[in-house]
Enzyme design. Structure first.
Site, PDB file in Angstrom:
ATOM      1  N   GLN A 122      -4.085  -7.394   6.512  1.00 12.46           N
ATOM      2  CA  GLN A 122      -4.381  -5.839   5.580  1.00 12.46           C
ATOM      3  C   GLN A 122      -4.186  -6.141   4.198  1.00 12.46           C
ATOM      4  OE1 GLN A 122      -3.341  -2.227   7.745  1.00 12.46           O
ATOM      5  NE2 GLN A 122      -1.901  -3.477   8.878  1.00 12.46           N
ATOM      6  N   ARG A 135      -7.689   1.931  12.127  1.00 10.57           N
ATOM      7  CA  ARG A 135      -7.453   3.385  11.757  1.00 10.57           C
ATOM      8  C   ARG A 135      -7.653   4.127  13.000  1.00 10.57           C
ATOM      9  NH1 ARG A 135      -4.130   2.024   9.018  1.00 10.57           N
ATOM     10  NH2 ARG A 135      -4.627  -0.023   9.440  1.00 10.57           N
ATOM     11  N   LYS A 158       6.386  -0.272  11.413  1.00  9.01           N
ATOM     12  CA  LYS A 158       6.953  -0.748  10.495  1.00  9.01           C
ATOM     13  C   LYS A 158       8.163   0.264   9.572  1.00  9.01           C
ATOM     14  CE  LYS A 158       3.182  -0.711   7.012  1.00  9.01           C
ATOM     15  NZ  LYS A 158       3.816   0.169   6.093  1.00  9.01           N
ATOM     16  N   THR A 159       7.686   1.350   9.427  1.00  5.93           N
ATOM     17  CA  THR A 159       8.446   2.375   8.684  1.00  5.93           C
ATOM     18  C   THR A 159       9.718   2.510   9.400  1.00  5.93           C
ATOM     19  OG1 THR A 159       6.292   3.271   7.998  1.00  5.93           O
ATOM     20  CG2 THR A 159       8.455   4.510   7.411  1.00  5.93           C
ATOM     21  N   ASP A 161       8.188  -3.007   1.457  1.00  6.78           N
ATOM     22  CA  ASP A 161       7.157  -2.428   2.232  1.00  6.78           C
ATOM     23  C   ASP A 161       5.762  -2.911   1.701  1.00  6.78           C
ATOM     24  OD1 ASP A 161       5.814  -1.375   4.401  1.00  6.78           O
ATOM     25  OD2 ASP A 161       5.807   0.454   3.613  1.00  6.78           O
ATOM     26  N   GLU A 162       4.751  -3.213   2.507  1.00 12.25           N
ATOM     27  CA  GLU A 162       3.540  -3.458   2.266  1.00 12.25           C
ATOM     28  C   GLU A 162       3.362  -5.076   1.100  1.00 12.25           C
ATOM     29  OE1 GLU A 162       0.949  -2.697   3.418  1.00 12.25           O
ATOM     30  OE2 GLU A 162       1.257  -0.520   3.938  1.00 12.25           O
TER      31      GLU A 162
END
Length: 671
Positions: free
Chosen positions: A245, A603, A28-29, A214-215
């Site tokens: 998330q 993770r 996504k970044t 973002d997020e």
């Protein structure tokens, strides 16, 4: 690396509102940074008219670095990249006149707030820790929902909520008198401002003509509305989020904001990023199957082209000590066999209290480790106290420093005195310290409070003069002695041992100051003002120590692991009551705990190991435990339960032995 078709679509869709549903590890970044570059290079947007907002300083720094690589330093510099709170602070600074704040307002951190709330509510809450925490949580939630004290008072139904609402009003009056803001105000104040003043709203909508967030699943009500007011009718924005998330509902985050978007912006384009570039296929399959047990508005399934990977190990242990021993032994043997680095391993747990026993095991085996979220030297209250005294010595207009130590240790300057002083300073548009010297203060303050305040500010002026013009180190030593700080620590600490440790920290700070003021061959002597600036900067650097790339096993909570990745992950304490947490079981809030387990699983890049203890000691009691329902919900064919393992064949044992011998030879050669 080329963008995949969905990433490419997310980058190039700019004609309307866009929601990118980005699974864990789906790049996504890259989408955000590529989209900013696309807006500047292909769509004639000016850098200064683009803003990208995220939740942590670390994420903002990473985005800035990626932007410089993609856009070049000049264009990247113009783009506003920050956290929500920094953006809020920028709006407040630019709109001080409209807001009626005095320049140089103070920002209260958690400790400042805790101290203020405890003092203001001494009569009602009698310093009861649980009550104080509940009040702070209530105030934070009210602010996140944009509820002012008047409305909170009107809407309160139960007696406790009614009391908390009254205390909220008292707290807000005090903050205003101090010309101070707390962390939640950094979002609430600009949001209310944009809602109430069309001309201010228009000014900021013209400043930021394209907004990226973002997020997004972590936004609360006020953050959602702040975004809504900033994008306006034009609705040129992209938000990136993952409802699976969302693990911060206890902080006011509302994953349903993702759903609300499509109601507020009917033309919203939804783009899903489902290809994961981080984890082996087996790990993703487990994550998908686990999270499918939660209800979903948006369906998505992660997939990977990185191969299927190793079975997921499940290790049952006798008790928590045996669990720590086993994890340490696994790391030692795995590192030896695979020739990995310590930093490739992460131990994830539900609560900080679980860390201590793993620390002990790693230390005993001389394995370097790093705990994320441990308290930094400068976060300790005794260091913050002395630093506030030093800040005031070099800058008497530092209201925040003044407020922290004016009554620490106690010198009969209570909250009533300070509220009157604050209101008076506000009228005069001067600092609290300067206000204490104004002749008219006599009309506002009398008696012991006034005399104590006069004595304090005169003492600071005299000491400041000695520190700047005379023997600086002697002045610092005199300060610590004259405020009887050691006695104060013994009175206020939980035990004499704790007081002794805290005084040791103060001595350590004094040693640093001595080294910096006297200087050495490599560093010239510094003034006290330079020392204070340097140490404040050191504090900020220390808070970002998670940038440290040292070779050490990482220990961190599942909450702190979000956004990170490790080749080999141990999820420990996989038991009912720990994960899911007992409080969530009691409140029937299993969905968020499942999302937390999902975050932990995703993770892991190459291997994932679950551990659980069959017996666990908690609060001095030993009890039998049950394996977490989340382990039971995973695809059982992909799990390798150690207790159910078939004995290794002769061939497998030989293969393992040969691998170890080969490694040993390689290590000897290297030496």
């Amino acid at each position: 690396m080329k963008l995949n078709p969905n990433q490419d679509e997310a980058v190039k869709y700019i004609s309307g509102p866009c929601l990118v549903l980005a699974g864990a590890g789906s790049g996504k970044t890259r989408v955000i940074t590529n989209k900013i570059a696309y807006l500047v290079q292909k769509c004639e947007y000016k850098s200064k008219n683009i803003a990208a907002v995220t939740f942590t300083n670390k994420a903002a720094r990473e985005m800035k670095e990626r932007l410089i690589q993609t856009l070049g330093k000049k264009d990247a510099k113009g783009v506003w990249v920050s956290t929500f709170h920094t953006l809020g602070l920028e709006i407040i600074k630019k709109e001080l006149m409209t807001l009626g704040f005095k320049p140089g307002f103070s920002l209260f951190d958690d400790q400042d707030i805790a101290q203020l709330v405890a003092e203001l509510t001494e009569k009602e809450l009698k310093k009861d820790k649980d009550q104080l925490n509940a009040l702070k949580m209530h105030i934070s939630n009210w602010k996140n929902d944009l509820i002012h004290p008047e409305r909170a008072i009107q809407e309160a139904k139960e007696p406790q909520t009614a009391l908390f609402a009254q205390l909220y009003a008292r707290y807000q009056n005090q903050l205003r008198a101090y010309n101070a803001l707390d962390f939640d105000d950094l979002i609430m104040v600009p949001t209310v401002l944009l809602a109430q003043y069309p001309e201010v709203r228009e000014r900021w909508q013209n400043r930021f003509r394209y907004l990226l967030v973002d997020e997004y699943q972590d936004t609360n009500t006020s953050q959602y509305l702040l975004v809504k007011y900033l994008v306006g009718e034009r609705a040129r924005f992209t938000v990136v989020g993952d409802d699976d998330q969302s693990i911060y509902s206890w902080r006011g985050a509302k994953p349903q904001n993702l759903v609300l978007l499509s109601k507020d912006f009917p033309a919203l384009r939804l783009i899903k990023l489902e290809q994961n570039y981080r984890s082996a296929g087996r790990i993703l399959k487990a994550a998908n199957i686990l999270i499918a047990n939660n209800p979903h508005v948006f369906e998505k399934k992660l997939f990977s082209e990185l191969g299927y990977g190793e079975p997921i190990k499940v290790i049952g242990t006798r008790d928590e000590e045996h669990e720590a021993e086993r994890v340490v032994a696994e790391i030692i043997s795995h590192k030896f066999t695979k020739r990995t680095n310590y930093k490739d391993y992460a131990i994830l747990y539900r609560g900080n209290h679980q860390a201590r026993i793993f620390e002990k095991g790693l230390m005993a085996n001389r394995i370097p480790y790093k705990i994320s979220g441990g308290m930094s030297f400068f976060s300790r209250s005794e260091i913050k106290d002395i630093m506030a005294y030093l800040r005031l010595l070099v800058n008497q207009d530092d209201d925040n420093a003044f407020l922290r130590i004016v009554n620490t240790p106690r010198r009969e300057i209570g909250t009533t005195t300070l509220e009157k002083l604050g209101n008076f300073a506000n009228q005069k548009h001067i600092s609290l310290f300067a206000a204490a010297f104004e002749p008219e203060l006599n009309d506002y303050l009398t008696g012991r409070g006034f005399n104590a305040l006069q004595g304090f500010v005169r003492w600071v002026v005299e000491l400041s003069d000695n520190a700047v013009r005379g023997d600086t180190l002697e002045a610092v030593k005199t300060l610590i002695r004259q405020i009887n700080y050691e006695d104060y620590l013994y009175e206020s600490s939980t035990s004499p041992k704790a007081a002794e440790m805290r005084m040791k920290n103060v001595s350590e700070l004094y040693r640093w100051i001595t080294d910096m003021i006297t200087g050495n061959d490599d560093n010239p002597p510094m003034t006290l003002a330079e020392v204070v600036t340097k140490l404040t900067l050191r504090d900020m650097m220390e808070r970002n120590e998670d940038e440290d790339e040292s070779d050490a096993v990482q220990l961190l909570t599942l909450h702190a692991s979000k956004g990170l990745e490790y080749p080999y992950v141990f999820m420990v304490g996989m038991e009912e009551g720990l994960l899911p947490h007992q409080a969530s079981i009691d409140e029937d809030n299993i969905e968020e705990e499942r999302r937390l387990a999902y975050v932990g699983i995703t993770r892991a890049q190459q291997e994932l190991i679950f551990t659980y203890a069959k017996v666990r000691r908690q609060f001095g009691e030993t009890s039998n435990t049950e394996i977490s329902r989340f382990v039971e919900e995973l695809p059982q064919d992909d799990l390798a339960f150690e207790s159910r393992k078939q004995p290794a064949t002769q061939a497998e044992r030989m293969e393992k032995g040969q691998a170890r011998v080969a490694n040993l030879r390689a290590m000897l050669k290297k030496d």
